[in-house]
Design a protein around this motif. Structure first.
Motif, short mmCIF file in Angstrom:
data_model
loop_
_atom_site.label_atom_id
_atom_site.label_comp_id
_atom_site.label_asym_id
_atom_site.label_seq_id
_atom_site.Cartn_x
_atom_site.Cartn_y
_atom_site.Cartn_z
N GLN A 1 0.80 -1.20 -0.02
CA GLN A 1 -0.05 -0.01 0.12
C GLN A 1 0.87 1.29 0.15
OE1 GLN A 1 -3.07 -0.30 2.72
NE2 GLN A 1 -3.96 1.86 2.37
N HIS A 2 1.88 1.33 0.88
CA HIS A 2 2.75 2.70 0.87
C HIS A 2 4.13 2.31 0.00
CE1 HIS A 2 -0.14 4.26 3.22
NE2 HIS A 2 -0.16 3.64 4.11
N TYR A 3 3.86 1.24 -1.05
CA TYR A 3 5.24 1.13 -1.62
C TYR A 3 6.30 0.49 -1.06
CZ TYR A 3 2.56 4.31 -4.67
OH TYR A 3 1.53 4.93 -5.53
N ALA A 4 6.87 1.00 0.20
CA ALA A 4 7.94 0.55 0.88
C ALA A 4 9.27 0.72 0.16
CB ALA A 4 7.77 -0.78 1.24
N LEU A 5 9.51 1.83 -0.79
CA LEU A 5 10.60 1.92 -1.58
C LEU A 5 11.67 2.62 -0.41
CD1 LEU A 5 8.91 3.90 -4.61
CD2 LEU A 5 9.98 1.57 -4.44
N PHE A 6 13.09 2.34 -0.81
CA PHE A 6 13.93 2.83 0.01
C PHE A 6 14.24 4.01 -0.38
CE2 PHE A 6 14.58 -1.91 -0.49
CZ PHE A 6 14.02 -2.30 0.79
N PRO A 7 14.04 5.05 0.13
CA PRO A 7 14.43 6.41 -0.17
C PRO A 7 16.04 6.69 -0.29
CG PRO A 7 13.79 6.43 2.36
CD PRO A 7 13.77 4.84 1.67
N HIS A 8 16.90 6.07 0.24
CA HIS A 8 18.08 6.28 0.04
C HIS A 8 18.82 5.82 -1.09
CE1 HIS A 8 17.75 2.67 2.78
NE2 HIS A 8 18.80 2.43 2.01
N ARG A 9 18.14 4.59 -1.78
CA ARG A 9 18.59 4.17 -2.87
C ARG A 9 17.94 4.82 -4.17
NH1 ARG A 9 18.86 -2.32 -3.45
NH2 ARG A 9 20.07 -2.83 -1.45
N SER A 10 18.85 4.54 -5.22
CA SER A 10 18.36 5.21 -6.57
C SER A 10 17.17 4.18 -7.07
CB SER A 10 19.40 4.88 -7.40
OG SER A 10 19.66 3.50 -7.71
N VAL A 11 16.58 4.63 -7.84
CA VAL A 11 15.41 3.91 -8.64
C VAL A 11 15.80 2.47 -9.04
CG1 VAL A 11 14.11 3.76 -10.82
CG2 VAL A 11 14.21 5.84 -9.46
N ALA A 12 16.92 2.21 -9.63
CA ALA A 12 17.38 1.15 -10.08
C ALA A 12 17.89 0.27 -8.83
CB ALA A 12 18.65 1.40 -10.99
N GLY A 13 18.47 0.80 -7.91
CA GLY A 13 18.65 0.36 -6.71
C GLY A 13 17.74 -0.41 -5.84
N ASN A 14 16.39 0.24 -5.98
CA ASN A 14 15.15 -0.28 -5.61
C ASN A 14 14.68 -1.50 -6.44
OD1 ASN A 14 13.44 1.19 -3.35
ND2 ASN A 14 14.80 2.71 -4.23
N VAL A 15 14.77 -1.42 -7.55
CA VAL A 15 14.36 -2.47 -8.46
C VAL A 15 15.35 -3.80 -8.24
CG1 VAL A 15 13.70 -2.91 -10.96
CG2 VAL A 15 13.25 -0.94 -9.96
N ALA A 16 16.47 -3.47 -8.12
CA ALA A 16 17.35 -4.51 -7.96
C ALA A 16 17.25 -5.24 -6.53
CB ALA A 16 18.85 -4.08 -8.05
N PHE A 17 16.54 -4.64 -5.76
CA PHE A 17 16.41 -5.41 -4.51
C PHE A 17 16.04 -6.86 -4.28
CE2 PHE A 17 14.20 -6.19 -0.38
CZ PHE A 17 15.30 -6.03 0.45
N GLY A 18 14.77 -7.37 -5.18
CA GLY A 18 14.70 -8.45 -4.97
C GLY A 18 15.56 -9.45 -5.72
N LEU A 19 16.40 -9.10 -6.58
CA LEU A 19 17.39 -9.86 -7.30
C LEU A 19 18.54 -10.09 -6.58
CD1 LEU A 19 16.58 -7.87 -10.91
CD2 LEU A 19 15.69 -10.09 -10.09
N GLU A 20 19.04 -9.10 -5.81
CA GLU A 20 20.30 -9.06 -4.97
C GLU A 20 20.38 -10.47 -4.26
OE1 GLU A 20 20.50 -5.32 -3.40
OE2 GLU A 20 21.24 -4.26 -5.10
#
Ligand SMILES: Nc1ncnc2c1ncn2[C@@H]1O[C@H](COP(=O)(O)OP(=O)(O)OP(=O)(O)O)[C@@H](O)[C@H]1O
Ligand SMILES: [Mg+2]
Length: 361
Positions: free
Chosen positions: A86-105
């Protein structure tokens, strides 16, 4: 390549918190590649159901299957579902790409492979080229798409979205809703999304599942639910409707006859949404488009006064209060009549009301 889409099946899911039953036996099939919108009022159990599917909660009874495989005993990471919170839970200190990479790392992929997947996921949500931006440097609608890209990057078999548009302001919401609808259809991934807003459910879902008090009351296309709501609750929750008290004067197989002082025309044939007996008190549901205004004094109409009006351009809505305080809403062509105007309400000849057993308070 995406993993092959497989149908998701929920069977008799029960969830209790203490002695409070939040889900009371929910069964639902989401066919491969379909987008089912789970719609219901606040507290009806939508998020709880989504969390059971994702694996963040365990059901007290029932099963969850993906294709032929039973998955409700697997931890969330082994289900591998994409989830947008619901609130996206994005990491504000990471870049857009860093957020998208999260589940892959966490998957031990090579850096080049991760970068390629991130780029592909961003391209799928039309954010190609924005990978280097910080989360604070993109708009709310773009953040919504970053959350979606993050969910998509691991190529999940099922996508779960909880109120995906709820933290956008109204002006952005409608546009983002349209974009998301197009995107979800293009992706072709089996999707279960949760919303408490009918417009959102109707635009995003290929089918809508209506949840009320921990039970599914109806599953169907938006048109099916609008035209033939299964319960009195569904009739009031989906679309605009007026309810007029009536008494059943004839019943059998098929349509019933109902009579009521507040019913334009007085007595009519009606569609029974549930089994009704002669003498039973019921509510007749009338959509605004089933009613029209007539000159005061016209026979077989309901006399009243306009107490509220909403201008809508080519069409407007007028709320008419009749004797005894009964209010009905009427769709009228052009501008609405003035507040306080004396009017008569007629039922359109082709509109047959749908009747529901009166709910005992
Ligand atoms: N962890 C929990 N412990 C106790 N009760 C809970 C818990 N999670 C949810 N509930 C209760 O379960 C019911 C359903 O909650 P849920 O969050 O599933 O509703 P919802 O349909 O998503 O509502 P909303 O539209 O407000 O998000 C509510 O009465 C809620 O208070
Ligand atoms: Mg919720």
């Amino acid at each position: 390549m995406s993993a092959p889409a497989r149908p998701l099946r929920l069977e008799g899911l029960v969830k209790r918190f203490g002695d409070h039953a939040v889900l009371e036996g929910v069964s639902l099939a989401v066919p491969e590649g379909e987008i089912v919108a789970l719609l219901g009022p606040s507290g009806s159990g939508k998020t709880t159901l989504l969390r059971l599917v994702a694996g963040f909660e365990r059901a007290d009874a029932g099963r969850i299957l993906l294709g032929e495989e039973r998955i409700d005993e697997l931890p969330p990471e082994r289900r591998g579902f994409g989830m947008v919170f619901q609130h996206y839970a994005l990491f504000p200190h990471r870049s857009v790409a860093g957020n998208v990479a999260f589940g892959l790392e966490t998957r031990g992929l090579a850096r080049a492979a991760i970068a390629a997947r991130v780029e592909a996921a961003l391209a799928r949500v039309e954010l190609g080229g924005l990978g280097g931006r910080r989360i604070s440097e993109i708009s709310g609608g773009q953040q919504q798409r970053v959350a979606l890209a993050r969910a998509l990057a691991p190529e999940p078999p099922v996508l779960l979205l909880d109120e995906p548009l709820s933290n956008l302001d109204p002006s952005l919401r409608e546009r983002t809703r349209r974009e998301l609808a197009a995107l979800l259809r293009a992706l072709g991934i089996t999707t279960l999304l949760v919303t408490h807003e009918q417009e959102e459910a109707f635009e995003l879902g290929t089918r809508v599942a209506l949840l009320h008090g921990g039970r599914l009351v109806q599953v169907g296309t938006p048109g099916e639910i609008y035209r033939a709501p299964a319960t009195r609750f569904a009739a009031g929750f989906v679309g605009r409707a007026s309810f007029v008290p009536v008494e059943v004067v004839a019943a059998g197989d098929g349509p019933v006859r109902v009579r009521g002082a507040g019913l334009p025309g007085g007595e009519t044939e009606a569609e029974a949404a549930e089994a009704l007996a002669v003498g039973e008190r019921a509510d007749a549901m009338l959509r605004p488009e089933a009613l029209e205004l007539a000159e005061p004094g016209t026979p077989r109409t309901l006399a009243g006064e306009v107490v509220a009006a909403r201008f809508g351009g080519a069409w407007s809505w007028a709320t008419v209060r009749a004797a005894g305080g009964l209010e009905v809403e009427v769709l009228v062509p052009g501008p609405p009549p003035a507040l306080g105007a004396a009017v008569a309400v007629a039922r359109r000849p082709d509109a047959r009301p749908r009747v529901y057993r009166r709910e005992t308070p």
